[in-house]
Design an enzyme around this catalytic site. Structure first.
Site, short mmCIF file in Angstrom:
data_model
loop_
_atom_site.label_atom_id
_atom_site.label_comp_id
_atom_site.label_asym_id
_atom_site.label_seq_id
_atom_site.Cartn_x
_atom_site.Cartn_y
_atom_site.Cartn_z
N ARG A 109 26.85 78.67 106.82
CA ARG A 109 26.95 77.21 107.59
C ARG A 109 27.97 76.72 107.76
O ARG A 109 28.45 76.13 108.72
CB ARG A 109 25.91 76.34 106.75
CG ARG A 109 25.61 75.01 107.55
CD ARG A 109 25.69 75.16 108.87
NE ARG A 109 24.74 75.97 109.62
CZ ARG A 109 24.48 76.32 110.79
NH1 ARG A 109 25.28 76.34 111.41
NH2 ARG A 109 23.48 77.42 111.10
N LYS A 144 40.62 61.09 121.37
CA LYS A 144 39.25 61.21 120.96
C LYS A 144 38.76 62.26 120.39
O LYS A 144 38.02 63.10 120.79
CB LYS A 144 38.39 60.75 122.06
CG LYS A 144 38.93 59.26 122.69
CD LYS A 144 38.41 59.11 124.21
CE LYS A 144 38.68 57.76 124.75
NZ LYS A 144 38.10 57.43 126.20
N ASP A 227 44.93 55.11 135.65
CA ASP A 227 43.61 54.61 135.03
C ASP A 227 42.48 54.37 136.18
O ASP A 227 42.51 53.30 136.40
CB ASP A 227 43.93 53.56 134.20
CG ASP A 227 42.62 53.28 132.96
OD1 ASP A 227 42.03 54.50 132.73
OD2 ASP A 227 42.26 52.15 132.92
#
Length: 290
Positions: A109, A144, A227
């Protein structure tokens, strides 16, 4: 035949890889280890497993997957059929692992979590890279990222054919709207940053309007971030900069809008989605039964 999307991939330092994998294994093992495997598998049992893609994508994270198995069985054989940054089709074998059966089952895992997550980022990045390949623009990542995994996620972006933005707050200056508000204006913020930063530190500034951009350019930034501008406004902005600084588009860039943005002439498209929201690439580990 596989295709690689990055001719130069930075090495993932073994120290980074080992620390991250050890932390993940300790988290999974808890206080008693893998009690299911201990209860069902004899200590001396050996096994071979096949790591394969269950969906098409781009591979990233093989070092972490291998380290997960090697931490539990130093003598494990991890035979790679592909390399990081390679395309993979559904059903394709990525690697074959042979060693202690207990180690293979206990590390499964952790290995899949790392390689699935990183391959998902590489795959998502590659979707953008393919869409804008006809332009001179490049897809880049942001800060991020998942806390503690930034180096790996940014590496995965490179595997997918993207490029890296700054790694943290200390390797480049990025003046955003809140900095500008407190500093007293865009020109004042850039001038202070250039006076503070060393000669090797780049200064980028975020602008929202063409008027703000024109003011910013009088202070000589190294890069300008547009932006949330429309493609039409962005095209005008690229003309105002006229090659005097690197241009970057940011804010809500999606697979649906990427082409229109790239065709404005910007140098970079920055996307937080490729790291914080990319779906995991489905890979599986199955024991090979003779």
């Amino acid at each position: 035949m596989t295709q690689s999307h990055e001719s130069f991939l930075p090495e993932l330092p073994a120290l980074f890889v080992e620390r991250a994998v050890e932390a993940a294994l300790l988290e999974d093992f808890g206080r008693a280890g893998d009690i299911t495997t201990q209860a069902t598998i004899p200590a001396g049992a050996r096994a071979t497993a096949r790591l394969a893609a269950r969906a098409p994508g781009v591979i990233a994270g093989l070092d972490l997957a291998e380290t997960a198995f090697r931490k539990l069985d130093p003598g494990v054989t991890f035979r790679r059929h592909l390399t990081d940054a390679a395309d993979v089709e559904a059903g394709t074998a990525v690697a074959e692992i042979s060693g202690s059966a207990r180690a293979l089952l206990a590390a499964e895992r952790t290995a899949l979590n790392f390689i699935g997550h990183m391959s998902g980022i590489a795959t998502a990045t590659n979707l953008f890279a393919r869409l804008i390949a006809h332009t001179e623009a490049h897809i880049v990542c942001t800060r991020k990222t998942t806390p503690g995994l930034r180096a790996f996620e940014k590496y995965a972006v490179r595997c997918g054919g993207g490029r890296n933005h700054r790694f943290g707050l200390d390797d480049a200056v990025l003046i955003k709207d809140n900095h500008i508000a407190v500093a007293g204006g865009v020109v004042a913020a850039i001038e202070r940053a250039k006076a503070f930063a060393g000669h090797l530190v780049k200064v980028e500034v975020e602008v929202d309007t063409l008027e703000q951009l024109q003011a910013a350019m009088t202070a000589g930034p190294d890069a300008v971030l547009f932006d949330n501008m429309t493609p039409e406004t962005m095209r005008e902005a690229v003309g105002i900069v006229d090659g005097r600084a690197i241009t970057e588009a940011s804010g809500g860039i999606t697979l649906e809008t990427a082409v229109a943005v790239a065709e404005t002439g910007v140098d970079l498209l920055s996307s937080g989605w490729i790291t914080h929201s990319a779906p995991v690439l489905d890979l599986g580990l199955d024991i090979v039964i003779d």
